[in-house]
Write a protein that holds these residues in place. Structure first.
Motif: not given
Length: 204
Positions: A80-83, A50-52, A74-77, A65-68
């Motif tokens: 992609t989705r994890w599989r 909602d705050h992308r 998808i919250f950041l440009d 930014v570090l995404v764990n």
């Protein structure tokens, strides 16, 4: 410059150089002196989605930014989705370092594969004998954004699990598994990980 560690814990405080912040307070925080944001693996992705635009603008303007974890929203440009990886044995989860990155500098990727309940530093051979594999990660990302650099792949299929990509003037580092800070232990030969994470996120 400050580095924020965004978690799902109301009332978090500064620990070890990290300034903790509840993720729900993040979009209202003053980021003028913030260089980087560490997003815990259990973060509320629906809320961040909602705050992308806000989070993407932070990176476009030079932030890091570090995404764990396992991205499903998808919250950041560029994300992609994890599989989920289809695995049967430890070798299916083995990490291979494809390119160097300052966050993992000086650390053997093999030592992230196993966890044990045994205290103290163990050889890789001993870890193979008594350890349980899969805590670092059990999945991967495909369809990486333009300019992405793969850092680690997982298993014999060489699927990307850690990668970094540019976004405007900033950078996004993605780790497709449990929180990286969980692996910053001397027994694992990774005591430098927390400091190197902090240093990388603190550059702007």
């Amino acid at each position: 410059m400050t580095v924020l560690r965004a978690v799902m814990e109301p009332g978090v405080t500064e620990v070890g150089g990290w300034r903790g912040i509840d993720v729900y307070d993040l979009p209202h925080a003053d980021l003028t002196a913030v260089a980087g944001i560490y997003l815990a693996a259990d973060i509320d992705q629906e809320f961040l989605a909602d705050h992308r635009e806000w989070l993407s603008r932070f990176v476009f303007d030079g932030g890091r930014v570090l995404v764990n974890g396992h991205v499903q929203r998808i919250f950041l440009d560029g994300l992609t989705r994890w599989r989920t990886l289809d695995f049967r044995k430890p070798a299916d989860l083995a990490l291979t370092r494809v390119s160097e990155h300052p966050v993992w500098a000086g650390m053997d990727a093999r030592l992230f594969l196993y966890n044990t309940g045994t205290p103290g530093r163990l050889s890789f051979e001993e870890l193979e004998r008594i350890g349980v594999a899969g805590f670092y990660g059990r999945g991967y990302y495909l369809d990486l954004p333009d300019g992405a650099q793969i850092i680690h792949t997982i298993g014999p299929t060489a699927c990307p699990i850690d990668y970094v990509y540019p976004l405007g003037a900033g950078q996004v580092l993605v780790h497709g598994g449990n929180d990286l800070l969980q692996f910053a232990a001397a027994d694992r030969g990774a005591s430098a990980l927390a400091g190197q994470l902090l240093s990388w996120l603190g550059q702007r």
